[in-house]
Scaffold this motif. Structure first.
Motif, PDB file in Angstrom:
ATOM      1  N   GLU A 174       0.829  -1.207   0.000  1.00 27.70           N
ATOM      2  CA  GLU A 174       0.000   0.000   0.000  1.00 27.70           C
ATOM      3  C   GLU A 174       0.862   1.254   0.000  1.00 27.70           C
ATOM      4  O   GLU A 174       0.559   2.224  -0.708  1.00 27.70           O
TER       5      GLU A 174
ATOM      6  N   THR B 174      -7.869   4.848  -5.832  1.00 27.16           N
ATOM      7  CA  THR B 174      -8.935   3.987  -5.321  1.00 27.16           C
ATOM      8  C   THR B 174      -9.743   3.381  -6.465  1.00 27.16           C
ATOM      9  O   THR B 174     -10.175   2.233  -6.371  1.00 27.16           O
TER      10      THR B 174
ATOM     11  N   ALA C  22     -10.045  -0.571  -6.950  1.00 25.83           N
ATOM     12  CA  ALA C  22     -11.363  -1.198  -7.068  1.00 25.83           C
ATOM     13  C   ALA C  22     -11.447  -2.045  -8.329  1.00 25.83           C
ATOM     14  O   ALA C  22     -11.970  -3.169  -8.317  1.00 25.83           O
TER      15      ALA C  22
ATOM     16  N   GLY D 153      -9.863  -5.273  -7.877  1.00 23.94           N
ATOM     17  CA  GLY D 153     -10.495  -6.177  -6.921  1.00 23.94           C
ATOM     18  C   GLY D 153     -10.065  -5.986  -5.480  1.00 23.94           C
ATOM     19  O   GLY D 153     -10.345  -6.846  -4.634  1.00 23.94           O
ATOM     20  N   ALA D 154      -9.425  -4.877  -5.159  1.00 28.01           N
ATOM     21  CA  ALA D 154      -9.010  -4.612  -3.779  1.00 28.01           C
ATOM     22  C   ALA D 154     -10.217  -4.340  -2.901  1.00 28.01           C
ATOM     23  O   ALA D 154     -11.206  -3.745  -3.337  1.00 28.01           O
ATOM     24  N   GLY D 155     -10.140  -4.761  -1.651  1.00 23.27           N
ATOM     25  CA  GLY D 155     -11.211  -4.499  -0.706  1.00 23.27           C
ATOM     26  C   GLY D 155     -11.257  -3.045  -0.284  1.00 23.27           C
ATOM     27  O   GLY D 155     -10.312  -2.280  -0.497  1.00 23.27           O
ATOM     28  N   SER D 156     -12.357  -2.662   0.348  1.00 19.15           N
ATOM     29  CA  SER D 156     -12.546  -1.262   0.724  1.00 19.15           C
ATOM     30  C   SER D 156     -11.517  -0.805   1.751  1.00 19.15           C
ATOM     31  O   SER D 156     -11.095   0.361   1.737  1.00 19.15           O
ATOM     32  N   ALA D 157     -11.057  -1.710   2.631  1.00 21.22           N
ATOM     33  CA  ALA D 157     -10.073  -1.319   3.635  1.00 21.22           C
ATOM     34  C   ALA D 157      -8.757  -0.928   2.980  1.00 21.22           C
ATOM     35  O   ALA D 157      -8.134   0.070   3.365  1.00 21.22           O
ATOM     36  N   VAL D 158      -8.325  -1.689   1.980  1.00 18.51           N
ATOM     37  CA  VAL D 158      -7.097  -1.361   1.246  1.00 18.51           C
ATOM     38  C   VAL D 158      -7.270  -0.039   0.522  1.00 18.51           C
ATOM     39  O   VAL D 158      -6.386   0.838   0.576  1.00 18.51           O
ATOM     40  N   GLN D 159      -8.409   0.122  -0.139  1.00 21.77           N
ATOM     41  CA  GLN D 159      -8.654   1.373  -0.859  1.00 21.77           C
ATOM     42  C   GLN D 159      -8.578   2.571   0.082  1.00 21.77           C
ATOM     43  O   GLN D 159      -7.959   3.595  -0.255  1.00 21.77           O
TER      44      GLN D 159
END
Length: 203
Positions: free
Chosen positions: A65, A93, A97, A100-106
């Motif tokens: 990240e 972000t 997205a 396929g990254a999750g919202s926490a990573v974004q």
């Protein structure tokens, strides 16, 4: 300069996230960093940041990240714009997205990019590391610092000299007034003293 660094960094960041980068995204970012209005916020700055991060990745809680945030932190740069960091964070972000990254990573990557507004000293360890890398130019050798100072002036060439000098002095004096310029032990041990010399000279 290590010509393999950008590709190596890019692949490492996405591998650390367990994701595959959207097709063509790396080149689109490199093209953005090469836009003609840029003089300091260029591929030179990106490469310098990536080179500083590589040996410090072990200090990051979420290394992928942090590395990806560096790629995006000045991806959008309009010298007259007020929302460059927010637009850069939006791009990051959206790309995450799409991958396929999750919202926490974004959200963590967004927060890292927004930390480079330098409007507050970060408390999150990864943000401190990223901000120190972004500010490391302040502790560069005097010749590089002078080049950086001239590059920033070129980006703001539309600002009258009297006003630029006043505003630039305010910014640099603000960093100089901090109890520590850098937030991590790694950077306080290395470029902090040189940064103070550079800033005193410039102010």
């Amino acid at each position: 300069m290590d010509e393999t660094l950008p590709a190596r960094s890019w692949q490492r960041a996405w591998a650390a996230l367990g994701l595959t980068a959207p097709d063509g995204l790396m080149q689109r970012l490199l093209d953005a960093w090469a836009e003609p209005q840029r003089h300091y916020h260029t591929q030179q700055h990106l490469r310098e940041c990536l080179a500083l991060l590589e040996p410090a990745l072990c200090l990051a809680q979420h290394p992928g990240e942090v590395e990806l945030a560096l790629w995006f932190h000045d991806a959008v740069y309009d010298p007259q714009g007020k929302d460059n960091e927010a637009r850069s964070a939006d791009w990051a972000t959206e790309a995450l997205a799409q991958a396929g990254a999750g919202s926490a990573v974004q959200q963590r990557v967004r927060a890292l990019i927004m930390a480079t507004c330098h409007d507050a000293e970060p408390t999150d360890p990864d943000a401190r590391l990223l901000v120190d890398i972004d500010l490391a130019i302040l502790g560069a050798e005097p010749v590089r610092f002078a080049e950086y100072d001239a590059q920033v002036r070129a980006e703001y060439r539309w600002v009258p000299s009297w006003l630029y000098r006043r505003k630039r002095k305010e910014v640099l004096a603000g960093f100089l007034a901090r109890s520590t310029i850098f937030g991590t032990e790694r950077f306080r041990e290395r470029p902090e003293g040189q940064a103070r010399e550079n800033l005193r000279s410039a102010v």
